[in-house]
Write an enzyme that holds these catalytic residues in place. Sequence first.
Site, PDB file in Angstrom:
ATOM      1  N   SER A 270       2.744  -5.897  -6.815  1.00  0.00           N
ATOM      2  CA  SER A 270       2.778  -4.440  -6.868  1.00  0.00           C
ATOM      3  C   SER A 270       1.709  -3.879  -5.943  1.00  0.00           C
ATOM      4  CB  SER A 270       2.538  -3.957  -8.296  1.00  0.00           C
ATOM      5  OG  SER A 270       1.172  -4.152  -8.616  1.00  0.00           O
ATOM      6  N   LYS A 271       1.633  -2.561  -5.883  1.00  0.00           N
ATOM      7  CA  LYS A 271       0.667  -1.846  -5.037  1.00  0.00           C
ATOM      8  C   LYS A 271      -0.745  -2.408  -5.161  1.00  0.00           C
ATOM      9  CE  LYS A 271       2.079   1.674  -2.552  1.00  0.00           C
ATOM     10  NZ  LYS A 271       2.362   0.792  -1.438  1.00  0.00           N
ATOM     11  N   ARG A 272      -1.117  -2.763  -6.390  1.00  0.00           N
ATOM     12  CA  ARG A 272      -2.444  -3.271  -6.662  1.00  0.00           C
ATOM     13  C   ARG A 272      -2.817  -4.445  -5.759  1.00  0.00           C
ATOM     14  NH1 ARG A 272      -3.090  -6.309 -10.769  1.00  0.00           N
ATOM     15  NH2 ARG A 272      -0.866  -6.271 -11.167  1.00  0.00           N
ATOM     16  N   HIS A 273      -1.818  -5.261  -5.410  1.00  0.00           N
ATOM     17  CA  HIS A 273      -2.094  -6.459  -4.633  1.00  0.00           C
ATOM     18  C   HIS A 273      -2.265  -6.173  -3.143  1.00  0.00           C
ATOM     19  CE1 HIS A 273      -0.004  -8.121  -8.244  1.00  0.00           C
ATOM     20  NE2 HIS A 273      -1.020  -8.951  -8.165  1.00  0.00           N
ATOM     21  N   GLY A 274      -1.797  -5.025  -2.679  1.00  0.00           N
ATOM     22  CA  GLY A 274      -1.908  -4.719  -1.251  1.00  0.00           C
ATOM     23  C   GLY A 274      -0.627  -4.094  -0.743  1.00  0.00           C
TER      24      GLY A 274
END
Length: 507
Positions: A270-274
């Site tokens: 998800s966004k959190r990972h990049g």
Amino acid sequence: MSVRARTRFAPSPTGDLHIGGVRTAIFSWLLARHTGGEFYLRVEDTDQERYVPGATRRILEAFDWLGLTLDGGPDHDELRAMRTNEDYPGALDDGEYKGIPGPFVQSHRLHLYKQWAEWLVAHGYAYRANETPEELQRMRAEAQARKQTFIFREEMRLRTDVRADEPHVIRMRVLPRSGRTEFDDLIKGRLSFDNAQVDDQVLLKMDGFPTYHLAVVVDDHLQGVTHVLRGDDWLPSAPKHVLLYRYFGWPEPQWAHVPNVLGTDGKKLSKRHGAQSVFEFRDQGYIPEALINFLALLGWAPGGGDEQNVFTREELIAKFSMEGIGSSPAVFDYNKLDWLNGVHIRRLPAEDLAARLVPFLARAGILVDTPEQRARLLRIVPHVQERIKKLTDAAPLVDFFFSDIHPPPAEMLVGPKMDRLQSLEALRETRRVVAEVEPFEDALLEQALRALCQALGLKPTQLFTVVRNAVTGKSVTPPLFATMAILGRKTCLIRLDRAIARLQSGM
Ligand code: GLU
């Protein structure tokens, strides 16, 4: 070579291509190319509420950038006929479909879905229903209260006399009611679903649009798809599709449900990972050769003890096989992507890398417009090529070649384990040498400055640090002598003079 595969990528135009979806597209493309078959694009725009204007154009742009060539897909006329004009300069021209029948946008195929839904009704595999959304909501809530999953069945209809000429939906009749639906999946093996858990799915909605489930089956069949590759989040829908193929009496394609992509923490990517979309990766300085290589290895391996990690597109095509796709989720490792990107950057011819760097330099305010600037960039490229992992890494290494620098502060001009006076002398002597070296080339500069170290009793790192800081204003640059040669004698002298003045004035 295995049988020729015809595969498709069938995104819904609801936003930018997510990297997990692109990975599935790459597998489909590789399978088609490996077997000498076809790969095409179908736009699944049946959910009119989630439709994002411009999304199809951007999908085509992303494919172009990645080099995922198409044998079929919407052409200019079809793109222009979409709800919002989606034309794209690189779209296919007429007649490039290699025998795959269009149209390629589902909202242009509504008559086909209607026709086949009616066929199912006529043959007892589907029925009409007209429960309102509120009524369905109530039924769902009642099931929930009983802690049951809501599964619609014909017997639950509130009205049974639904006529063909009044608003209604068409639902599939899951048959037999009990028993199991079984099929083989190339990745998951033999799968078996309890029919009692399969919903009498709506196939045709009140607005005349099909649901995904009817459209995907009708299209994959009519367009001759041999292998359906898609994310395994579609697995719960698969028994519905298998049943529809069997009702129609159509040969089933090979099913291949590809495992998810996870972050290194084991959670769904998800966004959190990049970065998430292809364009985010592009804008962050990744090159398509590396992204394709990396994504192909997310869940696929050549097998047979082959440990190779770096592949060109051609090598991937030659080595690809469905057997190489693993059945457990793949982990997206951004460090590995960075490493692969550096490897592929180093493989580029200098002119190619220079051309790719130009827009990234422009974004950092470094304009490479004139023939002289372009020639200069071309001379610089071999020296930065070894040092960058992403195209965005180049700007801070090369900006001082293209624009004047702020004279570095006095502290920066004092070399390691040196005092101001020593540094000043070192700069003055360097200026003398730089004024004399002839021709002004890196090998001769190196010779002269190394000799100067000896004469001044300085270690090379001491003198070179002072000189580097003075002529570039930076402590990290491409190799010093090449840098000076490219900057040219005049610029080096101007910057050395300024550094000398700065050190003097601080005394
Ligand atoms: N339109 C579906 C999606 O957006 C396609 C799934 C499939 O490939 O069958 O994911």
